[in-house]
Design a protein around this motif. Structure first.
Motif, PDB file in Angstrom:
ATOM      1  N   LYS A 197      31.277 -48.333  41.994  1.00  0.00           N
ATOM      2  CA  LYS A 197      32.198 -49.425  42.040  1.00  0.00           C
ATOM      3  C   LYS A 197      32.029 -50.314  43.052  1.00  0.00           C
ATOM      4  O   LYS A 197      31.874 -51.473  43.210  1.00  0.00           O
ATOM      5  N   GLU A 210      30.581 -54.306  42.887  1.00  0.00           N
ATOM      6  CA  GLU A 210      31.433 -55.283  43.226  1.00  0.00           C
ATOM      7  C   GLU A 210      30.583 -56.286  44.354  1.00  0.00           C
ATOM      8  O   GLU A 210      30.339 -57.354  44.204  1.00  0.00           O
ATOM      9  N   LYS A 267      33.198 -60.113  36.611  1.00  0.00           N
ATOM     10  CA  LYS A 267      33.704 -58.862  36.765  1.00  0.00           C
ATOM     11  C   LYS A 267      33.351 -57.714  35.711  1.00  0.00           C
ATOM     12  O   LYS A 267      33.178 -56.818  35.798  1.00  0.00           O
ATOM     13  N   GLU A 320      31.458 -54.111  36.303  1.00  0.00           N
ATOM     14  CA  GLU A 320      32.152 -52.897  35.687  1.00  0.00           C
ATOM     15  C   GLU A 320      30.950 -52.040  35.028  1.00  0.00           C
ATOM     16  O   GLU A 320      30.708 -50.861  35.096  1.00  0.00           O
ATOM     17  N   ALA A 329      28.497 -50.695  37.596  1.00  0.00           N
ATOM     18  CA  ALA A 329      29.330 -49.544  38.192  1.00  0.00           C
ATOM     19  C   ALA A 329      29.105 -48.147  37.496  1.00  0.00           C
ATOM     20  O   ALA A 329      29.459 -47.103  37.696  1.00  0.00           O
TER      21      ALA A 329
END
Length: 388
Positions: A350, A354, A378, A382, A385
């Motif tokens: 994660k 980001e 966003k 995700e 990640a």
């Protein structure tokens, strides 16, 4: 209605009965010559000037036999040549500029690129630098220069990128390590020689990665809104063939020599797809894996096949049904792609996801908007990640 398209040496036939054809355009001026021994048998097509710079990597052009064939053909045509073998994977803009200088020093009036996608893409940039000595490496991205690029001829040695037929070159900025493409009519080759025998020297890993790249091109392009009419013909031609080859490799753990020809020709059709339709979010997300973890490009794109195809099922159900008809049970397709995708232990998580996604904070790339349902920064984080 039966449609026939002659594209250079390509002929495509497809039954388009019942297919809605949107207003669209096709511009692909490359003279494509394909088949065994096409270089030696079509030497006159290589006569684009009196002297050329042959651009290669360290080993592929020689190991495949393509370099020897090209040199013999050039000699028969009375064309002088010099060789620049300093192009590596994910070609650096600084190396392309150095090659452009080498071309000027040799008095080259055209560029002959021999190799995989990195060399073929680099050849397009080298042709621009060669005729524009005032350009600094970074200037290639400005897409403004005084003199026309030198003519480019290409000989492919891998079955993956489709650069033989595209107007795109993906280059790496030395200073940032970030991959970024240039695109335009000045990036089309004058002639491309497509001989599957040159792919026979590829290693297993390179064969798999480049095949996954071609599959990504075909699938991502197929699900864009632009993929209608003749573009869909190209996609429908290559998706089943590529998948059959990938499934065979997955099941046997080896590359049957009989797969070389269908893999290579399918990669060319996949190149025709992305040349007109572009790619979707697996490509820019894949760049993160290549830039930061050294994952080969094709496998980096394939790492995001599952979340991509899931979004296609949700936001493009009609095309998704057509895709499953071209392949097989979607869970099996996912399993085949996953079994061939080696990320070398790369783990994003994660926090890193980001951070990497900040590159899309200001500008959402067209690959995101072209994806079914679109993709936000966003959502990109995700998906990144998921690589753990």
């Amino acid at each position: 209605m039966e449609l026939q398209l002659k594209y250079g040496k390509f002929m495509v036939k497809s039954n388009l009965k019942g297919m809605m054809i949107m207003s669209n355009s096709v511009y692909m001026p490359v003279n494509c010559i394909w088949g065994r021994n096409c270089v030696s048998q079509n030497g006159k097509e290589l006569a684009l000037g009196k002297c050329c710079l042959i651009l290669t990597g360290k080993n592929g052009a020689k190991a495949s036999g393509a370099l020897d064939d090209a040199i013999e053909t050039l000699k028969k045509q009375g064309i002088e040549y010099a060789i620049f073998d300093g192009i590596g994977e994910n070609p650096l803009i600084s190396d392309c500029r150095k090659a452009g200088e080498a071309a000027r020093n040799a008095g080259a009036d055209f560029i002959l690129g021999i190799g995989g996608g990195s060399v073929l893409d680099a050849s397009k940039a080298v042709a621009i630098y060669a005729s524009n000595p005032q350009l600094e490496p970074i200037d290639i991205y400005k897409r403004e220069y005084e003199n026309a690029a030198l003519p480019v001829a290409l000989i492919g040695t891998t079955a993956g990128t489709g650069s033989e037929v595209t107007a795109v070159a993906v280059l790496t900025n030395d200073e940032t390590g970030v991959k970024k493409s240039i695109k335009g009519n000045d990036c089309y080759a004058k002639v491309s020689f497509c001989d599957p025998k040159y792919t026979e020297s590829m290693s297993y890993k390179t064969t798999v990665s480049t095949a996954l790249d071609a599959f990504a091109h075909a699938v991502e392009g197929f699900f864009t809104e632009r993929c209608e009419g003749i573009h869909r013909v190209f996609a429908q031609n290559c998706i089943p063939s590529l998948y059959r080859c990938l499934k065979s490799i997955s099941q046997t753990g080896t590359v049957n020599p009989e797969l070389r020809e269908p893999l290579y020709y399918a990669s060319i059709y996949a190149g025709l797809v992305i040349n007109n339709c572009g790619t979707a979010f697996p490509h820019p997300l894949g760049y993160v894996l290549t830039e930061n973890y050294g994952v080969p490009h094709g496998m980096a794109c394939a790492a995001f096949f599952a979340p991509y195809i899931d979004r296609c099922a949700e936001f493009a159900p009609e095309k998704f049904a057509q895709f499953t008809a071209m392949t097989e049970d979607i869970n099996e397709v996912k399993a085949v792609i996953a079994s061939l995708t080696d990320l070398g232990g790369a783990s994003i998580g994660k926090g890193n996801a980001e951070k990497y996604a900040l590159r899309w904070q200001s500008v959402i790339p067209g690959n995101f908007t072209a994806s079914p349902g679109g993709l936000t920064q966003k959502e990109a984080a995700e998906i990144l990640a998921l690589i753990i």
